[in-house]
Write a protein that holds these residues in place. Sequence first.
Motif, mmCIF file in Angstrom:
data_model
loop_
_atom_site.group_PDB
_atom_site.id
_atom_site.type_symbol
_atom_site.label_atom_id
_atom_site.label_comp_id
_atom_site.label_asym_id
_atom_site.label_seq_id
_atom_site.Cartn_x
_atom_site.Cartn_y
_atom_site.Cartn_z
ATOM 1 N N ARG A 7 -36.500 1.823 -33.770
ATOM 2 C CA ARG A 7 -36.594 0.916 -34.968
ATOM 3 C C ARG A 7 -38.007 0.165 -34.395
ATOM 4 O O ARG A 7 -38.840 -0.079 -35.051
ATOM 5 C CB ARG A 7 -35.459 0.009 -35.015
ATOM 6 N N LEU A 22 -31.105 9.538 -36.428
ATOM 7 C CA LEU A 22 -32.160 8.741 -36.318
ATOM 8 C C LEU A 22 -33.547 9.184 -36.062
ATOM 9 O O LEU A 22 -34.488 8.696 -36.357
ATOM 10 C CB LEU A 22 -31.738 8.100 -34.950
ATOM 11 N N GLU A 29 -31.250 3.871 -30.945
ATOM 12 C CA GLU A 29 -31.845 3.320 -32.307
ATOM 13 C C GLU A 29 -32.690 2.121 -32.168
ATOM 14 O O GLU A 29 -33.551 1.990 -32.866
ATOM 15 C CB GLU A 29 -30.551 2.968 -32.975
#
Length: 175
Positions: A82, A140, A78
């Motif tokens: 990001r 995700l 993640e």
Amino acid sequence: MKGLVTYSEWINLLNKFGDGNDSVLEELNLGTFIIDAGTANRFYTKVEEIYKKRKQTWLDKFQRFFDLQSIKTEDDFEIALRNGKQNLLVLKNFISLKGFPEDLKKTLKEDLESFITEIRTSLKANNKKSSGRNEKIAILLNSFQLTSSFEEETNSKVFPKDNTIIAPTSRKIIF
């Protein structure tokens, strides 16, 4: 601050941006340029060259992050996504410059969306090969895209309407 208007001013700042200087984005956003028959082809070619250079730089950094980091958990994955998405904000802002003609913006946006889709597809294929990955990873990966919220986030963070600065942690810094 006066915006740039001449072809040579644009080229100088585009070259700086191509070399990794993100601080020129604001000045580029203030610029205007009247496309004429003598400069249209050269201008479009230069913008495309700079765009491709920055896109390749992003891809190299994104791949290097996966190569250097030991991604063992969903949280690590993640963070990687990001960071990759956050680093795409620079490209998103570049293709949305106010001084660019609408057809150029549209072409660049379509290319960036296609590029992100290709990255997401590749990551999904690699995820399927990895055993032990769960639904959180799939969620995700599905969120790794250009969306309207991505556009709003981009415009508000890089070109804020007031004099506040938004830190990468989304905290406002008011001077």
